[in-house]
Motif scaffolding. Structure first.
Motif, mmCIF file in Angstrom:
data_model
loop_
_atom_site.group_PDB
_atom_site.id
_atom_site.type_symbol
_atom_site.label_atom_id
_atom_site.label_comp_id
_atom_site.label_asym_id
_atom_site.label_seq_id
_atom_site.Cartn_x
_atom_site.Cartn_y
_atom_site.Cartn_z
ATOM 1 N N VAL A 42 36.768 24.244 43.230
ATOM 2 C CA VAL A 42 36.850 25.710 43.227
ATOM 3 C C VAL A 42 35.451 26.309 43.411
ATOM 4 O O VAL A 42 35.257 27.246 44.179
ATOM 5 C CB VAL A 42 37.483 26.220 41.915
ATOM 6 C CG1 VAL A 42 37.580 27.751 41.935
ATOM 7 C CG2 VAL A 42 38.864 25.604 41.701
ATOM 8 N N ALA A 43 34.489 25.733 42.723
ATOM 9 C CA ALA A 43 33.116 26.231 42.825
ATOM 10 C C ALA A 43 32.548 26.051 44.231
ATOM 11 O O ALA A 43 31.653 26.795 44.639
ATOM 12 C CB ALA A 43 32.233 25.507 41.813
ATOM 13 N N ALA A 44 33.081 25.084 44.987
ATOM 14 C CA ALA A 44 32.576 24.804 46.334
ATOM 15 C C ALA A 44 33.241 25.642 47.412
ATOM 16 O O ALA A 44 32.947 25.462 48.600
ATOM 17 C CB ALA A 44 32.775 23.319 46.644
ATOM 18 N N GLN A 45 34.109 26.574 47.042
ATOM 19 C CA GLN A 45 34.814 27.385 48.033
ATOM 20 C C GLN A 45 33.835 28.213 48.869
ATOM 21 O O GLN A 45 32.868 28.771 48.354
ATOM 22 C CB GLN A 45 35.800 28.321 47.340
ATOM 23 C CG GLN A 45 36.974 27.620 46.683
ATOM 24 C CD GLN A 45 37.870 26.944 47.695
ATOM 25 O OE1 GLN A 45 38.431 27.567 48.597
ATOM 26 N NE2 GLN A 45 37.987 25.621 47.553
ATOM 27 N N SER A 46 34.106 28.286 50.160
ATOM 28 C CA SER A 46 33.269 29.100 51.039
ATOM 29 C C SER A 46 33.372 30.575 50.683
ATOM 30 O O SER A 46 32.439 31.342 50.907
ATOM 31 C CB SER A 46 33.675 28.875 52.502
ATOM 32 O OG SER A 46 35.006 29.309 52.726
ATOM 33 N N HIS A 47 34.503 30.974 50.156
ATOM 34 C CA HIS A 47 34.700 32.331 49.640
ATOM 35 C C HIS A 47 35.152 32.174 48.189
ATOM 36 O O HIS A 47 36.334 31.957 47.920
ATOM 37 C CB HIS A 47 35.736 33.077 50.461
ATOM 38 C CG HIS A 47 35.725 34.567 50.224
ATOM 39 N ND1 HIS A 47 36.544 35.430 50.889
ATOM 40 C CD2 HIS A 47 34.975 35.345 49.385
ATOM 41 C CE1 HIS A 47 36.328 36.670 50.487
ATOM 42 N NE2 HIS A 47 35.383 36.634 49.576
ATOM 43 N N LYS A 48 34.209 32.251 47.275
ATOM 44 C CA LYS A 48 34.501 31.937 45.875
ATOM 45 C C LYS A 48 35.413 32.985 45.248
ATOM 46 O O LYS A 48 35.275 34.181 45.506
ATOM 47 C CB LYS A 48 33.204 31.845 45.070
ATOM 48 C CG LYS A 48 32.386 30.605 45.364
ATOM 49 C CD LYS A 48 31.159 30.522 44.472
ATOM 50 C CE LYS A 48 31.521 30.317 43.019
ATOM 51 N NZ LYS A 48 30.335 30.062 42.176
ATOM 52 N N PRO A 49 36.347 32.541 44.405
ATOM 53 C CA PRO A 49 37.173 33.480 43.652
ATOM 54 C C PRO A 49 36.338 34.165 42.574
ATOM 55 O O PRO A 49 35.319 33.628 42.136
ATOM 56 C CB PRO A 49 38.249 32.580 43.037
ATOM 57 C CG PRO A 49 37.562 31.262 42.888
ATOM 58 C CD PRO A 49 36.655 31.144 44.081
ATOM 59 N N ARG A 50 36.799 35.325 42.150
ATOM 60 C CA ARG A 50 36.022 36.092 41.186
ATOM 61 C C ARG A 50 36.011 35.447 39.804
ATOM 62 O O ARG A 50 35.036 35.593 39.060
ATOM 63 C CB ARG A 50 36.550 37.523 41.084
ATOM 64 C CG ARG A 50 35.591 38.457 40.349
ATOM 65 C CD ARG A 50 36.000 39.900 40.524
ATOM 66 N NE ARG A 50 35.952 40.329 41.920
ATOM 67 C CZ ARG A 50 34.841 40.734 42.524
ATOM 68 N NH1 ARG A 50 33.686 40.744 41.877
ATOM 69 N NH2 ARG A 50 34.868 41.125 43.785
ATOM 70 N N TRP A 52 32.293 33.836 35.116
ATOM 71 C CA TRP A 52 33.124 33.239 36.169
ATOM 72 C C TRP A 52 34.133 32.258 35.585
ATOM 73 O O TRP A 52 35.315 32.306 35.917
ATOM 74 C CB TRP A 52 32.225 32.534 37.185
ATOM 75 C CG TRP A 52 32.971 31.960 38.352
ATOM 76 C CD1 TRP A 52 33.539 32.658 39.379
ATOM 77 C CD2 TRP A 52 33.223 30.576 38.615
ATOM 78 N NE1 TRP A 52 34.139 31.793 40.265
ATOM 79 C CE2 TRP A 52 33.952 30.512 39.826
ATOM 80 C CE3 TRP A 52 32.896 29.392 37.954
ATOM 81 C CZ2 TRP A 52 34.365 29.297 40.382
ATOM 82 C CZ3 TRP A 52 33.302 28.185 38.514
ATOM 83 C CH2 TRP A 52 34.022 28.138 39.707
ATOM 84 N N LEU A 53 33.687 31.385 34.698
ATOM 85 C CA LEU A 53 34.564 30.399 34.075
ATOM 86 C C LEU A 53 34.928 30.823 32.661
ATOM 87 O O LEU A 53 34.045 31.030 31.821
ATOM 88 C CB LEU A 53 33.891 29.022 34.043
ATOM 89 C CG LEU A 53 34.667 27.925 33.293
ATOM 90 C CD1 LEU A 53 36.026 27.670 33.957
ATOM 91 C CD2 LEU A 53 33.841 26.638 33.237
ATOM 92 N N LYS A 54 36.213 30.965 32.413
ATOM 93 C CA LYS A 54 36.713 31.357 31.102
ATOM 94 C C LYS A 54 37.676 30.281 30.610
ATOM 95 O O LYS A 54 38.641 29.952 31.296
ATOM 96 C CB LYS A 54 37.409 32.717 31.193
ATOM 97 C CG LYS A 54 36.464 33.801 31.705
ATOM 98 C CD LYS A 54 37.188 35.036 32.195
ATOM 99 C CE LYS A 54 36.199 36.006 32.837
ATOM 100 N NZ LYS A 54 36.855 37.211 33.377
ATOM 101 N N VAL A 55 37.391 29.733 29.453
ATOM 102 C CA VAL A 55 38.185 28.627 28.910
ATOM 103 C C VAL A 55 38.875 29.071 27.638
ATOM 104 O O VAL A 55 38.257 29.652 26.748
ATOM 105 C CB VAL A 55 37.294 27.393 28.623
ATOM 106 C CG1 VAL A 55 38.139 26.251 28.078
ATOM 107 C CG2 VAL A 55 36.571 26.952 29.898
ATOM 108 N N TYR A 56 40.166 28.778 27.559
ATOM 109 C CA TYR A 56 40.960 29.121 26.387
ATOM 110 C C TYR A 56 41.609 27.851 25.843
ATOM 111 O O TYR A 56 42.015 26.965 26.606
ATOM 112 C CB TYR A 56 42.050 30.137 26.741
ATOM 113 C CG TYR A 56 41.509 31.458 27.242
ATOM 114 C CD1 TYR A 56 41.222 32.493 26.369
ATOM 115 C CD2 TYR A 56 41.274 31.663 28.611
ATOM 116 C CE1 TYR A 56 40.717 33.709 26.827
ATOM 117 C CE2 TYR A 56 40.775 32.869 29.077
ATOM 118 C CZ TYR A 56 40.496 33.885 28.184
ATOM 119 O OH TYR A 56 39.993 35.079 28.648
#
Length: 282
Positions: A42-50, A78-82
């Motif tokens: 996911v972090a390597a996406q050319s268009h990163k998600p929000r 960016w990264l939220k862990v629950y």
């Protein structure tokens, strides 16, 4: 109408420096060995998600430790862990992440799978261009696709309710959906919860599409591994429950649902046979 051909170069005037309005949801259970790989894709996406939302479903191994380490590695915005207090199953974990999502689109990824680096750019671009589409999926491929460039043309097919009765082409790690979709995953399902949701949404009139590009890798087989016979039966039960639910909605005829359930049983028999053969060879 959805176009039969989609030219990537002309359909994606997206700024890669502006994050895509997508919340990625990853349910996680006993995935210490694979969650890092999934998140890295996911972090390597050319268009990163929000944002990325990981929901740990009360893992009892080293997963929580790994997640805390990943939380320190990536930006907290960016990264939220629950962490769920008790194991509730993937449907409840995905729903929990869905409730936390702050973006208009949601994309699902399983903790042991990964994405091609162009997945968000292509699928988000498509969803933005065709606002009448509520959910979309795409093809999966082998690990070698992760280092390949994607084709400049791809077929885009509408995915109808009748088609989905015979074949679930919308595998969960490929699906992007509008956050405001009227249905979520059924929490009383441990198997077939995704199929239930896709069928339910299409039964309400939601439009779905399939992008014929391999933009995800499912690293473990869907069936056929040694020792999976019991899980196969539970998967089949989940599929049958999903079919029964869409029939109860009045969306398909008794004849159609009966034929679909017979077809499901035939597919289950084939999978079970493959599983037994592989088990004997192991």
């Amino acid at each position: 109408m959805l176009k039969c051909e989609w030219r990537v170069s002309s359909e994606l005037p997206l700024d890669p420096d502006v994050a895509a309005s997508v919340s990625v949801i990853i349910p996680c259970y006993r995935a210490a060995a694979t969650i890092g790989r999934a998140l890295a894709s996911v972090a390597a996406q050319s268009h990163k998600p929000r944002e990325v939302i990981i929901v740990d479903d009360a893992s009892d191994d080293k997963t929580k430790k790994v997640l805390r380490e990943l939380s320190e590695k990536y930006d907290a915005n960016w990264l939220k862990v629950y962490f769920l207090p008790e194991n509730c199953g993937p449907a409840a974990a995905r729903n929990y992440g869905w409730e936390q999502a702050g973006q208009p689109f949601v994309a699902f990824l399983d903790a042991d799978d990964s994405w091609h680096q162009e997945k968000i750019a292509l699928q988000f671009g498509f969803m933005k261009r065709y606002p009448e589409v509520v959910l979309s999926g795409h093809d999966c491929g082998r690990e070698s696709i992760l280092v390949r460039r994607v084709a400049r043309l791809c077929q885009i097919r509408p995915c109808t309710l009748k088609q989905l009765l015979w074949h679930n082409c919308l595998r969960t790690p490929t699906v992007m959906i509008k956050r405001a979709a009227v249905l979520h995953f059924p929490v009383d399902f441990r198997y077939g919860e995704d199929y239930y949701l896709w069928l339910g949404l299409l039964a309400t009139g939601a439009r779905a599409a399939f992008l014929d590009l391999p933009l995800a890798v499912v690293h473990k087989p869907a069936f056929g591994a040694s020792g999976q016979s019991a899980a196969l039966w539970r998967m089949e039960q989940g599929e049958l429950r999903a079919l029964q639910a869409v029939w109860r909605r009045g969306s398909v005829s008794s004849t159609m649902i009966t034929l679909a359930m017979i077809w499901s049983g035939l597919k289950f028999s084939r999978r079970l046979l493959i599983c037994m053969v592989k088990g004997r060879r192991a």
